[in-house]
Design a protein around this motif. Structure first.
Motif, PDB file in Angstrom:
ATOM      1  N   ILE A 190       0.854  -1.196   0.000  1.00 40.84           N
ATOM      2  CA  ILE A 190       0.000   0.000   0.000  1.00 40.84           C
ATOM      3  C   ILE A 190       0.883   1.238   0.000  1.00 40.84           C
ATOM      4  CG2 ILE A 190      -0.330  -0.092   2.528  1.00 40.84           C
ATOM      5  CD1 ILE A 190      -3.171   1.175   1.884  1.00 40.84           C
ATOM      6  N   PHE A 191       0.473   2.243  -0.751  1.00 40.14           N
ATOM      7  CA  PHE A 191       1.229   3.491  -0.852  1.00 40.14           C
ATOM      8  C   PHE A 191       0.545   4.553  -0.012  1.00 40.14           C
ATOM      9  CE2 PHE A 191       1.388   1.151  -4.841  1.00 40.14           C
ATOM     10  CZ  PHE A 191       2.729   0.834  -4.856  1.00 40.14           C
ATOM     11  N   THR A 192       1.334   5.240   0.828  1.00 43.63           N
ATOM     12  CA  THR A 192       0.755   6.392   1.518  1.00 43.63           C
ATOM     13  C   THR A 192       0.399   7.466   0.491  1.00 43.63           C
ATOM     14  OG1 THR A 192       2.963   7.320   1.913  1.00 43.63           O
ATOM     15  CG2 THR A 192       1.991   5.947   3.669  1.00 43.63           C
ATOM     16  N   HIS A 193       1.208   7.547  -0.569  1.00 38.58           N
ATOM     17  CA  HIS A 193       0.940   8.472  -1.672  1.00 38.58           C
ATOM     18  C   HIS A 193       1.838   8.075  -2.831  1.00 38.58           C
ATOM     19  CE1 HIS A 193       4.325  10.201   0.487  1.00 38.58           C
ATOM     20  NE2 HIS A 193       4.574  11.011  -0.527  1.00 38.58           N
ATOM     21  N   LEU A 194       1.698   8.771  -3.963  1.00 42.53           N
ATOM     22  CA  LEU A 194       2.339   8.305  -5.192  1.00 42.53           C
ATOM     23  C   LEU A 194       3.577   9.094  -5.587  1.00 42.53           C
ATOM     24  CD1 LEU A 194      -0.760   7.331  -7.383  1.00 42.53           C
ATOM     25  CD2 LEU A 194       0.654   5.882  -5.897  1.00 42.53           C
ATOM     26  N   HIS A 195       4.255   9.753  -4.659  1.00 49.49           N
ATOM     27  CA  HIS A 195       5.539  10.372  -4.994  1.00 49.49           C
ATOM     28  C   HIS A 195       6.569   9.271  -5.263  1.00 49.49           C
ATOM     29  CE1 HIS A 195       4.600  14.520  -2.993  1.00 49.49           C
ATOM     30  NE2 HIS A 195       4.068  14.387  -4.197  1.00 49.49           N
ATOM     31  N   GLY A 196       7.557   9.627  -6.113  1.00 49.68           N
ATOM     32  CA  GLY A 196       8.508   8.632  -6.589  1.00 49.68           C
ATOM     33  C   GLY A 196       9.405   8.030  -5.527  1.00 49.68           C
TER      34      GLY A 196
ATOM     35  N   GLY B  52       9.390   3.244  -5.674  1.00 51.46           N
ATOM     36  CA  GLY B  52      10.539   2.878  -6.505  1.00 51.46           C
ATOM     37  C   GLY B  52      10.763   1.391  -6.705  1.00 51.46           C
ATOM     38  N   TRP B  53      10.370   0.574  -5.722  1.00 53.94           N
ATOM     39  CA  TRP B  53      10.604  -0.870  -5.830  1.00 53.94           C
ATOM     40  C   TRP B  53       9.297  -1.598  -6.157  1.00 53.94           C
ATOM     41  CZ3 TRP B  53      15.377  -2.827  -6.107  1.00 53.94           C
ATOM     42  CH2 TRP B  53      16.444  -2.128  -5.518  1.00 53.94           C
ATOM     43  N   ASN B  54       8.474  -1.065  -7.040  1.00 53.86           N
ATOM     44  CA  ASN B  54       7.245  -1.762  -7.424  1.00 53.86           C
ATOM     45  C   ASN B  54       7.503  -2.872  -8.431  1.00 53.86           C
ATOM     46  OD1 ASN B  54       5.849  -0.015  -5.870  1.00 53.86           O
ATOM     47  ND2 ASN B  54       4.790   1.042  -7.535  1.00 53.86           N
ATOM     48  N   LEU B  55       8.329  -2.551  -9.435  1.00 53.35           N
ATOM     49  CA  LEU B  55       8.462  -3.429 -10.599  1.00 53.35           C
ATOM     50  C   LEU B  55       9.921  -3.761 -10.851  1.00 53.35           C
ATOM     51  CD1 LEU B  55       6.067  -1.418 -12.944  1.00 53.35           C
ATOM     52  CD2 LEU B  55       5.512  -3.523 -11.699  1.00 53.35           C
TER      53      LEU B  55
ATOM     54  N   TYR C 232      -1.483  -4.371  -5.185  1.00 55.21           N
ATOM     55  CA  TYR C 232      -0.899  -3.053  -4.966  1.00 55.21           C
ATOM     56  C   TYR C 232      -2.054  -2.067  -4.759  1.00 55.21           C
ATOM     57  CZ  TYR C 232       3.746  -4.628  -6.623  1.00 55.21           C
ATOM     58  OH  TYR C 232       4.965  -5.251  -6.772  1.00 55.21           O
ATOM     59  N   LEU C 233      -2.136  -1.496  -3.580  1.00 56.72           N
ATOM     60  CA  LEU C 233      -3.275  -0.649  -3.211  1.00 56.72           C
ATOM     61  C   LEU C 233      -2.884   0.826  -3.347  1.00 56.72           C
ATOM     62  CD1 LEU C 233      -4.487  -2.624  -0.065  1.00 56.72           C
ATOM     63  CD2 LEU C 233      -4.961  -3.057  -2.473  1.00 56.72           C
ATOM     64  N   VAL C 234      -3.567   1.513  -4.248  1.00 59.72           N
ATOM     65  CA  VAL C 234      -3.216   2.872  -4.641  1.00 59.72           C
ATOM     66  C   VAL C 234      -4.292   3.834  -4.141  1.00 59.72           C
ATOM     67  CG1 VAL C 234      -3.007   4.371  -6.670  1.00 59.72           C
ATOM     68  CG2 VAL C 234      -1.923   2.110  -6.670  1.00 59.72           C
ATOM     69  N   PRO C 235      -3.897   4.934  -3.457  1.00 60.78           N
ATOM     70  CA  PRO C 235      -4.901   5.921  -3.030  1.00 60.78           C
ATOM     71  C   PRO C 235      -5.612   6.530  -4.244  1.00 60.78           C
ATOM     72  CG  PRO C 235      -2.773   6.350  -1.987  1.00 60.78           C
ATOM     73  CD  PRO C 235      -2.536   5.307  -3.035  1.00 60.78           C
ATOM     74  N   ARG C 236      -6.924   6.419  -4.228  1.00 57.99           N
ATOM     75  CA  ARG C 236      -7.700   6.874  -5.386  1.00 57.99           C
ATOM     76  C   ARG C 236      -7.480   8.368  -5.683  1.00 57.99           C
ATOM     77  NH1 ARG C 236     -12.201   5.079  -8.092  1.00 57.99           N
ATOM     78  NH2 ARG C 236     -12.583   3.405  -6.592  1.00 57.99           N
TER      79      ARG C 236
END
Ligand SMILES: [Zn+2]
Length: 266
Positions: free
Chosen positions: A95-101, A105-108, A122-126
């Motif tokens: 889960i991401f607190t937010h989508l800053h880089g 970085g270690w998603n893929l 992978y849980l992304v804040p809408r």
């Protein structure tokens, strides 16, 4: 890497990378006052900002909060995870607190394009997905790390009070970004909060009114910071913060009307 417990939940801090910033880059309106906090500065007077991720083991599930800067910055997240005794295929949810880089970085896997956590959702804040997906030009880390998750079919959008496991629930904490989430831990009468970037440095805790260019909406960020300072001090929650001094564990202490940071897990 540091491990602690909150009730029946195991919480592990994993250090990926440490940034340094000039004081005027973090607090342009108060840079001359930053020298009063030497324990958060390096020997050149630059502000130290580590990138901590947090692994939560709760209710038979393994949840990773944020994935750091990634391989281009010589990030150590995967090594730290291994030292914590956790294989990537044991992670059920990222889960991401937010989508800053510095949080994606270690998603893929850079070579194969496949998820580094092969079993995970992978849980992304809408709110962040909506905000960054529509950007022109698109952000580099969003294109590289986040957008492919949708195509790969491993992404779910989450918002508000989303239950990850019975002991873990998300909380919308906007301002740094529109969809920013924190993760609340509650187990056997104990509490913790994985705070993301609601507070960027311990100085934010003493001066929640100092604005930083890293926050997208200064007024909302300050309001969220003040509300969370009150809540976390009242609840005596353990805090895990992305950019506070590694391992990022501590508590918010209130003396009269002022808050401060007490590092450590006690
Ligand atoms: Zn950050």
């Amino acid at each position: 890497m540091q491990r602690t417990r909150v009730g029946n939940v195991e919480v592990v801090s994993l250090l990926d990378f440490t940034y340094t910033f000039k004081p005027e880059g973090v607090y342009p309106g108060a840079a001359d006052q930053v020298a009063a906090y030497p324990h958060y500065l390096d020997t050149d007077g630059q502000v130290l900002m580590p990138c901590n991720s947090f692994l939560l083991r709760a209710d038979g599930r393994t949840v990773l909060v944020d994935t750091g800067m990634g391989p281009e910055s010589d990030g150590q997240l995967m090594t730290e995870l291994s030292e914590a005794g956790v294989r990537p295929d044991e992670v059920d949810q990222v889960i991401f607190t937010h989508l800053h880089g510095d949080h994606t970085g270690w998603n893929l896997d850079r070579a194969s394009g496949q998820p580094l956590f092969p079993r995970a959702r992978y849980l992304v804040p809408r709110g962040d997905w909506d905000h960054y997906r529509g950007r022109e030009p698109a952000g580099r880390s969003f294109v590289r790390d986040v957008a492919p998750l949708e195509t790969l079919g491993c992404m779910d959008l989450v918002e508000g009070d989303h239950t990850l496991t019975p002991s873990l629930v998300t909380l919308h904490t906007p301002g740094h970004t529109p969809g920013h989430l924190s993760v609340l831990v509650e187990s056997a009468g104990e509490r913790a909060c994985i705070l993301g970037d609601v507070m960027l440095t311990p100085i934010d805790i003493e001066h929640p009114e100092w604005t930083s260019p890293f926050d997208g909406d200064h007024a909302v960020a300050e309001a969220t910071r003040r509300a969370m300072l009150d809540r976390l001090a009242t609840e005596r929650s353990l805090v895990g913060a992305a950019h506070l001094p590694a391992p990022g564990f501590g508590r918010i202490v209130r003396v009269e009307a002022r808050h401060s940071w007490r590092a450590g897990v006690e």
